[in-house]
Design an enzyme around this catalytic site. Structure first.
Site, PDB file in Angstrom:
ATOM      1  N   THR A 128       0.821  -1.217   0.000  1.00  0.00           N
ATOM      2  CA  THR A 128       0.000   0.000   0.000  1.00  0.00           C
ATOM      3  C   THR A 128       0.846   1.255   0.000  1.00  0.00           C
ATOM      4  O   THR A 128       0.462   2.272  -0.587  1.00  0.00           O
ATOM      5  CB  THR A 128      -0.936  -0.001   1.224  1.00  0.00           C
ATOM      6  OG1 THR A 128      -1.757  -1.173   1.182  1.00  0.00           O
ATOM      7  CG2 THR A 128      -1.834   1.224   1.244  1.00  0.00           C
ATOM      8  N   THR A 168       1.366  -4.547   4.203  1.00  0.00           N
ATOM      9  CA  THR A 168       1.094  -4.900   5.598  1.00  0.00           C
ATOM     10  C   THR A 168       0.517  -6.298   5.759  1.00  0.00           C
ATOM     11  O   THR A 168       0.606  -6.883   6.845  1.00  0.00           O
ATOM     12  CB  THR A 168       0.123  -3.887   6.232  1.00  0.00           C
ATOM     13  OG1 THR A 168      -1.121  -3.898   5.511  1.00  0.00           O
ATOM     14  CG2 THR A 168       0.714  -2.486   6.219  1.00  0.00           C
ATOM     15  N   ASP A 169      -0.071  -6.880   4.704  1.00  0.00           N
ATOM     16  CA  ASP A 169      -0.764  -8.164   4.862  1.00  0.00           C
ATOM     17  C   ASP A 169       0.159  -9.272   5.329  1.00  0.00           C
ATOM     18  O   ASP A 169      -0.225 -10.113   6.143  1.00  0.00           O
ATOM     19  CB  ASP A 169      -1.434  -8.575   3.551  1.00  0.00           C
ATOM     20  CG  ASP A 169      -2.700  -7.797   3.261  1.00  0.00           C
ATOM     21  OD1 ASP A 169      -3.134  -7.023   4.136  1.00  0.00           O
ATOM     22  OD2 ASP A 169      -3.260  -7.956   2.158  1.00  0.00           O
ATOM     23  N   SER A 197       1.331  -7.623  -0.791  1.00  0.00           N
ATOM     24  CA  SER A 197       2.117  -8.597  -0.033  1.00  0.00           C
ATOM     25  C   SER A 197       1.358  -9.884   0.241  1.00  0.00           C
ATOM     26  O   SER A 197       1.971 -10.892   0.620  1.00  0.00           O
ATOM     27  CB  SER A 197       2.619  -7.994   1.279  1.00  0.00           C
ATOM     28  OG  SER A 197       1.575  -7.803   2.207  1.00  0.00           O
ATOM     29  N   SER A 198       0.040  -9.896   0.032  1.00  0.00           N
ATOM     30  CA  SER A 198      -0.690 -11.152   0.166  1.00  0.00           C
ATOM     31  C   SER A 198      -0.307 -12.144  -0.927  1.00  0.00           C
ATOM     32  O   SER A 198      -0.613 -13.333  -0.819  1.00  0.00           O
ATOM     33  CB  SER A 198      -2.205 -10.895   0.131  1.00  0.00           C
ATOM     34  OG  SER A 198      -2.585 -10.303  -1.090  1.00  0.00           O
TER      35      SER A 198
END
Length: 311
Positions: A11, A87-88, A54-55
């Protein structure tokens, strides 16, 4: 001093496109330029590693990132590494960086809850704070986020959108030396969630395709009898099993009897994750398998008797 900034997307590197969705479009060079460090005694070299949500980061991606960090820290002219990250899965990456011997020098990860083009974005502050932490030379692996400096070991995203969305779980210190770097992708680990009345379907289906299992159990480490029977079969087949919990706080203790009780499964070889939740437990189990380390020793630390609440 010179630092490497490794950009992986997330993000913090996203902008809003016409349909309102967020897409990683901001380069590492742009992020570095946004720091406004011209004239600073500290230089930044940018590595454009990935532009991902990042997922989507796989164990193979993580292996490449670990190699990249090691290569940067092996250079005599690089004094630390700053990683911009979604952040995931930031907590998984932070733990992996904490487990392996990647060389001397601080490693700081940061990201954002709001996009780069948000009128009140949190990325600039997080990036600046991460840069200042690097300049301090504080050794170790850190998540710098929302004004907090959090150890990579035990870091967790606790809120989907609040700007201080990461916290430190009390997971205890490890007595193990940093592990030699080894590929994680060769040792896939599945996470399977327990719920009241869950059967063994997912456990049984995973066995031909996984090197290890993390069960996100209920309470202090329990599941129903049918799922427990599936975990028993996994253990009998030689598949290592780590039991974590879906409960937000407190340690996993394999204390209850019965077919799905943690104590029963512990007697068969299942390992309690202690203070680690499923995401970081998965990385620890994969690292143990990759390096031939005893799984029980990886999770043998005892968290301090401190109560932690999200804030």
């Amino acid at each position: 001093m010179t630092f490497a900034l490794i950009a992986t997307g997330g993000t913090i590197a996203c902008t809003t496109v016409r349909d309102g969705s967020l897409v990683p479009t901001v380069s590492g060079q742009q992020l570095a330029a946004s720091l406004g460090t011209a004239g600073s005694p500290h230089d930044i070299e940018v590595v454009e590693f990935r532009a991902l949500d990042s997922s989507s980061i796989t164990l193979a991606d993580l292996d490449e990132l670990l190699l990249c960090v090691r290569d940067q820290l092996a250079r005599s002219d690089i004094d630390g590494v700053l990683i911009t990250h979604g952040t995931d899965s930031l907590e998984e990456t932070a733990l992996a960086l904490s487990l392996f011997d990647l060389g001397a020098g601080p490693i700081v990860l940061t990201g954002a809850q709001r996009a780069f083009d948000h009128p009140d974005g949190d990325g600039p502050r997080n990036l600046r704070d991460a840069y200042e932490l690097l300049c301090s030379g504080k050794p170790g692996v850190w998540v710098q986020f929302g004004g907090r400096t959090i150890p990579g070991r035990g870091a967790r995203k606790w809120h989907t959108s609040q700007l201080n969305g990461f916290e430190e779980l009390p997971v205890g210190e490890t007595s193990l030396e940093p592990l030699p770097l080894a590929p994680l992708a060769n040792h896939p680990v599945e996470i399977i969630a327990a719920y009241p009345g869950a059967d063994a379907t997912l456990v049984d289906a995973s066995l031909p395709h996984t090197s290890g299992l993390v069960i996100e159990a209920m309470g202090s480490g329990n599941m129903g009898a049918e799922m427990g029977a599936g975990v028993t079969r996994a253990l009998q087949a030689g598949v290592p099993v780590v039991i974590s919990t879906r409960t937000p706080y407190g340690v996993t203790k394999l204390a209850y009897g019965g077919a799905g009780g943690g104590a029963t499964l512990g007697e068969m070889g299942a390992v309690a994750s202690g203070g680690f939740r499923a995401g970081q437990a998965r990385i620890m189990l994969a690292a143990a398998l990759a390096t031939g380390s005893p799984v029980g020793e990886m999770f043998s630390s005892t968290p301090p008797a401190t109560t932690y609440t999200a804030g």
